[in-house]
Design a protein around this motif. Structure first.
Motif, PDB file in Angstrom:
ATOM      1  N   GLY A  31       0.795  -1.225   0.000  1.00 41.16           N
ATOM      2  CA  GLY A  31       0.000   0.000   0.000  1.00 41.16           C
ATOM      3  C   GLY A  31       0.825   1.271   0.000  1.00 41.16           C
ATOM      4  N   ASN A  32       2.126   1.146  -0.189  1.00 42.08           N
ATOM      5  CA  ASN A  32       3.007   2.311  -0.232  1.00 42.08           C
ATOM      6  C   ASN A  32       3.471   2.578  -1.657  1.00 42.08           C
ATOM      7  N   ILE A  33       3.709   3.856  -1.942  1.00 40.37           N
ATOM      8  CA  ILE A  33       4.301   4.280  -3.202  1.00 40.37           C
ATOM      9  C   ILE A  33       5.513   5.117  -2.855  1.00 40.37           C
ATOM     10  N   ASN A  34       6.677   4.689  -3.307  1.00 36.80           N
ATOM     11  CA  ASN A  34       7.945   5.374  -2.986  1.00 36.80           C
ATOM     12  C   ASN A  34       8.138   5.547  -1.490  1.00 36.80           C
ATOM     13  N   GLY A  35       7.788   4.502  -0.724  1.00 31.38           N
ATOM     14  CA  GLY A  35       8.008   4.514   0.717  1.00 31.38           C
ATOM     15  C   GLY A  35       6.991   5.292   1.526  1.00 31.38           C
ATOM     16  N   ARG A  36       5.963   5.838   0.887  1.00 29.60           N
ATOM     17  CA  ARG A  36       4.936   6.612   1.586  1.00 29.60           C
ATOM     18  C   ARG A  36       3.575   5.970   1.344  1.00 29.60           C
ATOM     19  N   PRO A  37       2.654   6.074   2.299  1.00 30.88           N
ATOM     20  CA  PRO A  37       1.331   5.491   2.096  1.00 30.88           C
ATOM     21  C   PRO A  37       0.654   6.057   0.844  1.00 30.88           C
ATOM     22  N   ALA A  38       0.099   5.158   0.054  1.00 34.28           N
ATOM     23  CA  ALA A  38      -0.598   5.575  -1.166  1.00 34.28           C
ATOM     24  C   ALA A  38      -1.874   6.317  -0.784  1.00 34.28           C
ATOM     25  N   PRO A  39      -2.233   7.353  -1.541  1.00 28.56           N
ATOM     26  CA  PRO A  39      -3.473   8.062  -1.250  1.00 28.56           C
ATOM     27  C   PRO A  39      -4.687   7.159  -1.459  1.00 28.56           C
ATOM     28  N   VAL A  40      -5.746   7.433  -0.735  1.00 30.21           N
ATOM     29  CA  VAL A  40      -6.991   6.714  -0.945  1.00 30.21           C
ATOM     30  C   VAL A  40      -7.473   7.043  -2.349  1.00 30.21           C
ATOM     31  N   ASP A  41      -7.657   6.025  -3.171  1.00 29.27           N
ATOM     32  CA  ASP A  41      -7.982   6.224  -4.580  1.00 29.27           C
ATOM     33  C   ASP A  41      -8.387   4.885  -5.162  1.00 29.27           C
ATOM     34  N   ALA A  42      -8.626   4.837  -6.443  1.00 27.68           N
ATOM     35  CA  ALA A  42      -8.922   3.589  -7.145  1.00 27.68           C
ATOM     36  C   ALA A  42      -7.619   3.047  -7.723  1.00 27.68           C
ATOM     37  N   TYR A  43      -7.376   1.765  -7.518  1.00 33.22           N
ATOM     38  CA  TYR A  43      -6.190   1.103  -8.040  1.00 33.22           C
ATOM     39  C   TYR A  43      -6.626  -0.158  -8.783  1.00 33.22           C
ATOM     40  N   ILE A  44      -5.917  -0.474  -9.831  1.00 31.09           N
ATOM     41  CA  ILE A  44      -6.185  -1.655 -10.633  1.00 31.09           C
ATOM     42  C   ILE A  44      -4.999  -2.608 -10.451  1.00 31.09           C
ATOM     43  N   TYR A  45      -5.285  -3.896 -10.319  1.00 29.01           N
ATOM     44  CA  TYR A  45      -4.193  -4.849 -10.237  1.00 29.01           C
ATOM     45  C   TYR A  45      -4.360  -5.924 -11.299  1.00 29.01           C
ATOM     46  N   ILE A  46      -3.235  -6.433 -11.757  1.00 29.34           N
ATOM     47  CA  ILE A  46      -3.199  -7.550 -12.686  1.00 29.34           C
ATOM     48  C   ILE A  46      -2.286  -8.598 -12.066  1.00 29.34           C
ATOM     49  N   ALA A  47      -2.855  -9.762 -11.780  1.00 30.88           N
ATOM     50  CA  ALA A  47      -2.104 -10.863 -11.191  1.00 30.88           C
ATOM     51  C   ALA A  47      -2.043 -12.003 -12.211  1.00 30.88           C
ATOM     52  N   GLU A  48      -0.846 -12.464 -12.518  1.00 26.44           N
ATOM     53  CA  GLU A  48      -0.664 -13.576 -13.424  1.00 26.44           C
ATOM     54  C   GLU A  48      -0.028 -14.724 -12.656  1.00 26.44           C
ATOM     55  N   GLY A  49      -0.715 -15.858 -12.641  1.00 29.89           N
ATOM     56  CA  GLY A  49      -0.213 -17.002 -11.907  1.00 29.89           C
ATOM     57  C   GLY A  49       0.138 -18.167 -12.801  1.00 29.89           C
ATOM     58  N   ASP A  50       0.818 -19.125 -12.231  1.00 31.54           N
ATOM     59  CA  ASP A  50       1.151 -20.350 -12.943  1.00 31.54           C
ATOM     60  C   ASP A  50      -0.038 -21.299 -12.857  1.00 31.54           C
TER      61      ASP A  50
END
Length: 51
Positions: A31-50
């Motif tokens: 939940g951090n960006i550049n060592g600082r807590p990320a602002p409350v916002d919308a985030y998208i994730y892409i997870a690729e598994g085996d």
């Protein structure tokens, strides 16, 4: 996991990790960006598994 990528609402990559065990919670995004807590916002994730 092959990869986990997290993007902000503008499509900027804020986190990426490749080739890690999926059952290790310490290797996911903390939940951090550049060592600082990320602002409350919308985030998208892409997870690729085996299969």
């Amino acid at each position: 996991m092959q990869s986990l990528r997290v993007f902000n609402r503008w499509g900027q990559l804020v986190f990426e990790r490749r080739d890690f065990p999926a059952n290790n919670p310490t290797l996911g995004w903390d939940g951090n960006i550049n060592g600082r807590p990320a602002p409350v916002d919308a985030y998208i994730y892409i997870a690729e598994g085996d299969l």
